[in-house]
Design a protein around this motif. Sequence first.
Motif, short mmCIF file in Angstrom:
data_model
loop_
_atom_site.label_atom_id
_atom_site.label_comp_id
_atom_site.label_asym_id
_atom_site.label_seq_id
_atom_site.Cartn_x
_atom_site.Cartn_y
_atom_site.Cartn_z
N UNK A 1 -13.41 -51.25 -17.39
CA UNK A 1 -12.08 -50.76 -17.03
C UNK A 1 -11.40 -51.69 -16.02
N UNK A 2 -12.18 -52.33 -15.16
CA UNK A 2 -11.63 -53.21 -14.13
C UNK A 2 -11.38 -54.63 -14.62
N UNK A 3 -11.70 -54.90 -15.87
CA UNK A 3 -11.47 -56.24 -16.42
C UNK A 3 -12.43 -57.29 -15.90
N UNK A 4 -13.64 -56.87 -15.53
CA UNK A 4 -14.64 -57.82 -15.02
C UNK A 4 -15.06 -58.78 -16.14
N UNK A 5 -15.26 -60.06 -15.78
CA UNK A 5 -15.62 -61.06 -16.78
C UNK A 5 -17.12 -61.12 -17.06
N UNK A 6 -17.93 -60.82 -16.06
CA UNK A 6 -19.38 -60.90 -16.23
C UNK A 6 -20.06 -59.80 -15.41
N UNK A 7 -21.00 -59.13 -16.05
CA UNK A 7 -21.82 -58.12 -15.38
C UNK A 7 -23.22 -58.70 -15.22
N UNK B 1 -15.91 -57.68 -24.50
CA UNK B 1 -16.74 -57.09 -23.45
C UNK B 1 -17.04 -58.13 -22.37
N UNK B 2 -17.35 -57.68 -21.14
CA UNK B 2 -17.84 -58.64 -20.14
C UNK B 2 -19.11 -59.32 -20.63
N UNK B 3 -19.30 -60.57 -20.26
CA UNK B 3 -20.56 -61.24 -20.55
C UNK B 3 -21.66 -60.62 -19.70
#
Length: 315
Positions: free
Chosen positions: A53-59, A85-87
């Motif tokens: 939801x926060x638009x994070x690029x990598x988890x 999806x985030x990487x």
Amino acid sequence: MATHWRLILNGKSAGNDAVRDAVVAMRAGGATLDVRVTWERGDAARYVDEAVDDGVHCVIAGGGDGSLGEVAAALAERHEDAATLPALAAMPLGTANDFATAATIPLDPHDALRLVADTPAHAIDMLRVEADGVRHWCINLASGGFGTEVTVETDDGLKKLLGGLAYLVTGIAKMGRIEPVAAHVHGEGVDWRGALIALGIGNGRQAGGGQLLCPDARIDDGLLDLTIIPELEGELATTVATLVREGRGAALERVGERGRMRAVTIEAQDGEIALNLDGEPVQARRFAIACVPARLRMHLPEHCPLLAPARLALR
């Protein structure tokens, strides 16, 4: 465009000074890196949803194989495709770190974060596991039989004291009381019935503190690797001792049945079977396991052994 990372950290590692120093250093270098700490079951999935939801690029999954599996499963369960999806990335902080060891992901927290900054995300497969109709996901290895019992029964205190050696100690202690599991294993080119002492279905290669059950598995070939170690009268103790002590692929070739396929089904012939999915034991009468190609993207070392050579050349 600036990148935004989120570290989902296992609560057991929250006080790790090396992790804190690594996060501070990456932030000082300009990275936007948030940290979330898990406390109870379900937190990782909730943090993954929040990251999307926060638009994070990598988890980044900070913890052991179970933590990595939990974060990967939460990503895989979402409806979006891998490109949106985030990487995924790993900061190995567990006892065995089986996936990270096979993938040669650095065990130092700062080096693990540098890997995210310095390498592109690569498409990887996931194992979709239907256990009596309930869906699970697995990034590394689904293992059954002796290896599952060793992992489940290894004491937390022993793991803290001995690290990965704890699995060896527990395994040796169990050697005199191994009970084979009666199962029917069938898939493309395989139709096996009998009593087994170990079973490996690999996206990755090893589990249980270094047991190399699927030594040739690739994480990006669209196929799962299957290894069955049958009951061997007379040779049982020697065979298990070799597997637990050395984890050698040669031992598997000597005693096991192996195959590579898109899907496999395991059915218990008496009661239920327990499979260990990335450190999480699941019991069921029937497991239907399929490899889902390119389900996620993950930051991996440049010459990661789990990647197919042809695809490495394209990076």
